[in-house]
Design a protein around this motif. Structure first.
Motif, PDB file in Angstrom:
ATOM      1  N   PHE A 114      -2.967  -7.507  -1.788  1.00 25.31           N
ATOM      2  CA  PHE A 114      -2.856  -8.641  -2.698  1.00 25.31           C
ATOM      3  C   PHE A 114      -1.415  -9.082  -2.920  1.00 25.31           C
ATOM      4  O   PHE A 114      -0.478  -8.281  -2.834  1.00 25.31           O
ATOM      5  CB  PHE A 114      -3.467  -8.295  -4.065  1.00 25.31           C
ATOM      6  CG  PHE A 114      -4.955  -8.066  -4.048  1.00 25.31           C
ATOM      7  CD1 PHE A 114      -5.707  -8.268  -2.909  1.00 25.31           C
ATOM      8  CD2 PHE A 114      -5.597  -7.630  -5.197  1.00 25.31           C
ATOM      9  CE1 PHE A 114      -7.078  -8.046  -2.892  1.00 25.31           C
ATOM     10  CE2 PHE A 114      -6.966  -7.415  -5.201  1.00 25.31           C
ATOM     11  CZ  PHE A 114      -7.702  -7.621  -4.047  1.00 25.31           C
ATOM     12  N   ASP A 115      -1.271 -10.360  -3.256  1.00 24.45           N
ATOM     13  CA  ASP A 115      -0.032 -10.879  -3.843  1.00 24.45           C
ATOM     14  C   ASP A 115      -0.090 -10.470  -5.318  1.00 24.45           C
ATOM     15  O   ASP A 115      -0.721 -11.128  -6.145  1.00 24.45           O
ATOM     16  CB  ASP A 115       0.011 -12.403  -3.692  1.00 24.45           C
ATOM     17  CG  ASP A 115       1.160 -13.045  -4.455  1.00 24.45           C
ATOM     18  OD1 ASP A 115       1.968 -12.318  -5.059  1.00 24.45           O
ATOM     19  OD2 ASP A 115       1.237 -14.294  -4.460  1.00 24.45           O
ATOM     20  N   LEU A 116       0.548  -9.350  -5.636  1.00 17.44           N
ATOM     21  CA  LEU A 116       0.330  -8.724  -6.945  1.00 17.44           C
ATOM     22  C   LEU A 116       0.752  -9.588  -8.133  1.00 17.44           C
ATOM     23  O   LEU A 116       0.023  -9.637  -9.130  1.00 17.44           O
ATOM     24  CB  LEU A 116       1.023  -7.356  -6.992  1.00 17.44           C
ATOM     25  CG  LEU A 116       0.359  -6.286  -6.112  1.00 17.44           C
ATOM     26  CD1 LEU A 116       1.117  -4.963  -6.209  1.00 17.44           C
ATOM     27  CD2 LEU A 116      -1.105  -6.077  -6.482  1.00 17.44           C
ATOM     28  N   PRO A 117       1.915 -10.267  -8.117  1.00 20.56           N
ATOM     29  CA  PRO A 117       2.246 -11.109  -9.276  1.00 20.56           C
ATOM     30  C   PRO A 117       1.169 -12.152  -9.576  1.00 20.56           C
ATOM     31  O   PRO A 117       0.793 -12.358 -10.729  1.00 20.56           O
ATOM     32  CB  PRO A 117       3.580 -11.755  -8.870  1.00 20.56           C
ATOM     33  CG  PRO A 117       4.192 -10.787  -7.920  1.00 20.56           C
ATOM     34  CD  PRO A 117       3.032 -10.222  -7.137  1.00 20.56           C
ATOM     35  N   GLN A 174      -0.622   7.155  -1.949  1.00 18.72           N
ATOM     36  CA  GLN A 174      -1.706   7.344  -2.922  1.00 18.72           C
ATOM     37  C   GLN A 174      -1.578   6.411  -4.128  1.00 18.72           C
ATOM     38  O   GLN A 174      -1.952   6.751  -5.248  1.00 18.72           O
ATOM     39  CB  GLN A 174      -1.752   8.809  -3.388  1.00 18.72           C
ATOM     40  CG  GLN A 174      -1.914   9.797  -2.254  1.00 18.72           C
ATOM     41  CD  GLN A 174      -1.640  11.238  -2.646  1.00 18.72           C
ATOM     42  OE1 GLN A 174      -1.373  11.532  -3.810  1.00 18.72           O
ATOM     43  NE2 GLN A 174      -1.704  12.142  -1.681  1.00 18.72           N
ATOM     44  N   TYR A 175      -1.045   5.214  -3.891  1.00 28.35           N
ATOM     45  CA  TYR A 175      -0.863   4.190  -4.931  1.00 28.35           C
ATOM     46  C   TYR A 175       0.123   4.616  -6.023  1.00 28.35           C
ATOM     47  O   TYR A 175       0.180   3.980  -7.083  1.00 28.35           O
ATOM     48  CB  TYR A 175      -2.197   3.805  -5.565  1.00 28.35           C
ATOM     49  CG  TYR A 175      -2.961   2.705  -4.838  1.00 28.35           C
ATOM     50  CD1 TYR A 175      -2.526   2.206  -3.609  1.00 28.35           C
ATOM     51  CD2 TYR A 175      -4.111   2.162  -5.376  1.00 28.35           C
ATOM     52  CE1 TYR A 175      -3.225   1.212  -2.944  1.00 28.35           C
ATOM     53  CE2 TYR A 175      -4.833   1.157  -4.726  1.00 28.35           C
ATOM     54  CZ  TYR A 175      -4.375   0.692  -3.502  1.00 28.35           C
ATOM     55  OH  TYR A 175      -5.078  -0.300  -2.854  1.00 28.35           O
ATOM     56  N   ARG A 176       0.898   5.635  -5.788  1.00 27.86           N
ATOM     57  CA  ARG A 176       1.862   6.074  -6.805  1.00 27.86           C
ATOM     58  C   ARG A 176       2.958   5.039  -7.021  1.00 27.86           C
ATOM     59  O   ARG A 176       3.419   4.835  -8.145  1.00 27.86           O
ATOM     60  CB  ARG A 176       2.490   7.416  -6.399  1.00 27.86           C
ATOM     61  CG  ARG A 176       1.512   8.572  -6.375  1.00 27.86           C
ATOM     62  CD  ARG A 176       2.180   9.881  -5.979  1.00 27.86           C
ATOM     63  NE  ARG A 176       1.181  10.921  -5.742  1.00 27.86           N
ATOM     64  CZ  ARG A 176       0.623  11.647  -6.717  1.00 27.86           C
ATOM     65  NH1 ARG A 176       0.980  11.438  -7.964  1.00 27.86           N
ATOM     66  NH2 ARG A 176      -0.281  12.557  -6.425  1.00 27.86           N
ATOM     67  N   SER A 177       3.388   4.389  -5.945  1.00 26.47           N
ATOM     68  CA  SER A 177       4.514   3.466  -6.047  1.00 26.47           C
ATOM     69  C   SER A 177       4.090   2.015  -6.185  1.00 26.47           C
ATOM     70  O   SER A 177       4.946   1.132  -6.244  1.00 26.47           O
ATOM     71  CB  SER A 177       5.417   3.613  -4.815  1.00 26.47           C
ATOM     72  OG  SER A 177       4.698   3.341  -3.621  1.00 26.47           O
ATOM     73  N   ILE A 178       2.793   1.741  -6.253  1.00 24.51           N
ATOM     74  CA  ILE A 178       2.357   0.357  -6.393  1.00 24.51           C
ATOM     75  C   ILE A 178       2.690  -0.153  -7.789  1.00 24.51           C
ATOM     76  O   ILE A 178       2.602   0.579  -8.779  1.00 24.51           O
ATOM     77  CB  ILE A 178       0.837   0.225  -6.106  1.00 24.51           C
ATOM     78  CG1 ILE A 178       0.471  -1.224  -5.791  1.00 24.51           C
ATOM     79  CG2 ILE A 178       0.000   0.770  -7.260  1.00 24.51           C
ATOM     80  CD1 ILE A 178      -0.912  -1.391  -5.198  1.00 24.51           C
ATOM     81  N   ASP A 179       3.123  -1.404  -7.872  1.00 26.69           N
ATOM     82  CA  ASP A 179       3.429  -1.999  -9.173  1.00 26.69           C
ATOM     83  C   ASP A 179       2.147  -2.072  -9.993  1.00 26.69           C
ATOM     84  O   ASP A 179       1.141  -2.624  -9.538  1.00 26.69           O
ATOM     85  CB  ASP A 179       4.018  -3.400  -8.961  1.00 26.69           C
ATOM     86  CG  ASP A 179       4.364  -4.075 -10.276  1.00 26.69           C
ATOM     87  OD1 ASP A 179       4.798  -3.366 -11.210  1.00 26.69           O
ATOM     88  OD2 ASP A 179       4.219  -5.312 -10.368  1.00 26.69           O
ATOM     89  N   PHE A 180       2.171  -1.505 -11.199  1.00 27.10           N
ATOM     90  CA  PHE A 180       0.964  -1.447 -12.026  1.00 27.10           C
ATOM     91  C   PHE A 180       1.360  -1.594 -13.493  1.00 27.10           C
ATOM     92  O   PHE A 180       1.436  -0.616 -14.242  1.00 27.10           O
ATOM     93  CB  PHE A 180       0.225  -0.122 -11.783  1.00 27.10           C
ATOM     94  CG  PHE A 180      -1.207  -0.124 -12.264  1.00 27.10           C
ATOM     95  CD1 PHE A 180      -2.185  -0.809 -11.561  1.00 27.10           C
ATOM     96  CD2 PHE A 180      -1.574   0.562 -13.409  1.00 27.10           C
ATOM     97  CE1 PHE A 180      -3.503  -0.813 -11.995  1.00 27.10           C
ATOM     98  CE2 PHE A 180      -2.885   0.568 -13.854  1.00 27.10           C
ATOM     99  CZ  PHE A 180      -3.849  -0.120 -13.138  1.00 27.10           C
TER     100      PHE A 180
END
Length: 487
Positions: A114-117, A174-180
């Motif tokens: 995804f385009d996260l913003p 493992q999604y640890r560094s994904i912006d959340f």
């Protein structure tokens, strides 16, 4: 991009992808106060939507690939919807649900695409505040046996690495560094990852179907590279049949990030302000001045503007909110004034311009405002027209973005820039003045151009002829020319 990669392999995806453990859904549901509506984003062929449908009254499951959705199961309380990759908020409302109406936004093995913003703006808009939940997970490499796993790891980390999408590293991590940017749910002190195990009984054909369903496999194949060559398949057959069992339990380590949307920052500050209004202190808080909290971020979230629009107003709240917004630097009130008071333009102007334009296929109206500047707040007030696409652009748009945001080179017939007869009553005329940038700038500096005595002077002058509404004429000047040949 993701839709292109997956549309060719919808059947393989449906055959090879795992379902998810019930404990995962129970854990998520236990942290969702209401179970009325869930949005499954990037649903693929509906593996997760089927489990959500057992817990939530209604599920909207969306994907950008119709090829994937064609293999989704028919479930009475699930609506499958193919959506464009970049949905506007009006499209989100029409295709998914209204603002503040969704209990859970769920993303299974898809958020790295995804385009996260943009996506997070949609999440903040659609979730119920403050307890609406977003839950996103990924699963990593399948675990079968040491021998089978060693072959798979070689293909994954060596043979296919050149064909990975940029988001693949987020899965490895493992999604640890994904912006959340969400708050921990009640009772938790972090947003994950929380670890689960997804299991599926597979034979070799289904296991290979899982491999074929991967985006890296499809990318390699499009480039003429077959990752599952005959000799590789033979390797898998020997390793798979080592114990004599045709079917095996395949385990997928699964990592969940989960958080709640929380209360809008602007609503939190407005509640503080209405209880004990201190515009100077609030201004420093919003701008990060000397009185700002060390842990409080400046107010910059765009979704707060939408939250504000539905905020209950009574008594002197509008004036207090306007003062607070001025401290924030938000121009939402100015945008609304602009939309309500700015004039339209005479038909003969457009007829004259059109007569000088040989083709009438494509027009770019630069700085359109509210349907008049490239401000997202203004575009929110633009009329909905079937053959008009509104686009918020940066002030200095580079050529690379011009092609994707506006139009390819050499395709536009006319570029217009409008900076007019119009019926005004006095409140509308004063609103027109308040929409000026000079008025907004003066107000931010503590100067009120429309003081009470000035408004009274306008009232006396306005009522001189006894008419409530007047035709206000604005002189304007047109420059027109053609681009000519490139030499």
């Amino acid at each position: 991009m993701a839709a292109d990669l997956f549309k060719k392999q919808g059947e393989e995806y449906w055959k090879g992808r795992p379902s998810y453990p019930e404990e995962l859904f129970r854990f998520i549901a236990s942290n969702t106060p209401s179970h009325d509506l869930a949005w499954d984003v990037g649903t693929g062929s509906g593996q997760a939507a089927a489990s959500l449908a057992q817990i939530y009254k209604n599920v909207i499951a969306t994907d950008t690939s119709q090829g994937q959705l064609d293999f989704a199961p028919k479930i009475p309380n699930v609506r499958f919807q193919c959506t464009p990759p970049d949905m506007s908020l009006s499209e989100l409302s029409n295709m998914v649900s209204e603002q503040g109406s969704v209990d859970l936004v769920m993303v299974a093995q898809a958020m790295h695409w995804f385009d996260l913003p943009t996506f997070y703006k949609q999440v903040n808009w659609v979730l119920k505040r403050p307890h609406g939940i977003i839950a996103a997970w990924c699963y990593t490499l399948p675990e079968v046996s040491d021998l089978v796993d060693s072959i798979f790891k070689r293909i994954y980390y060596v043979d296919s690495r050149a064909y990975w999408s940029p988001g693949r590293n987020l899965i490895v991590d493992q999604y640890r560094s994904i912006d959340f940017p969400f708050e921990p749910v009640d009772g938790a002190d972090h947003t994950g990852p929380f670890e689960f195990k997804t299991e599926r009984v597979m034979d070799l054909e289904e296991y290979l179907a899982y491999t074929i369903s991967g985006s890296a496999y499809q990318t390699a194949r499009d480039k003429g590279v077959e990752l599952l060559s005959d000799d590789v398949i033979e390797e898998f057959k020997e390793a798979w049949n080592e114990d004599g069992n045709d079917k095996k339990v395949v385990k997928f380590p699964t990592y969940l990030r989960m958080g709640k949307v929380g209360e809008s920052k602007i609503v939190r500050y407005l509640n503080i302000a209405i209880e004990d209004f201190d515009s100077e202190g609030l201004e420093s808080r919003f701008e990060g001045g000397s009185e700002a909290s060390d842990t409080e971020e400046p107010l910059v979230l765009e979704e707060d503007v939408y939250q504000l629009l539905s905020y209950p107003r009574s008594g002197d709240r509008p004036e207090r909110m306007a003062a607070i917004l001025a401290g924030c630097g938000l121009k939402i009130w100015q945008a609304k004034n602009y939309a309500e008071s700015r004039p339209s333009y005479p038909e003969q102007l457009f007829e004259f311009i059109a007569s000088e334009t040989p083709n009438h296929d494509f027009v770019w109206d630069a700085g359109t405002g509210s349907g008049q500047a490239a401000k997202s707040e203004q575009l929110d007030y633009a009329p909905k027209l079937p053959n008009v696409r509104y686009q918020c652009t940066p002030p200095n748009i580079p050529m690379s973005e011009l092609e994707s945001s506006v139009a390819p080179s050499g395709t536009v017939d006319l570029v217009t820039i409008a900076a007019a007869l119009h019926w005004f009553d006095l409140p509308t005329f004063l609103t027109f003045i308040r929409s000026w940038s000079a008025y907004q700038t003066a107000k931010e500096k503590g100067v009120e151009l429309l003081r009470d005595d000035v408004v009274e002077s306008f009232k006396r002058a306005w009522s001189e002829d006894g008419g409530d509404r007047k035709v206000v004429k604005s002189a304007f000047y047109l420059r027109i020319g053609k681009v000519g040949n490139l030499e």
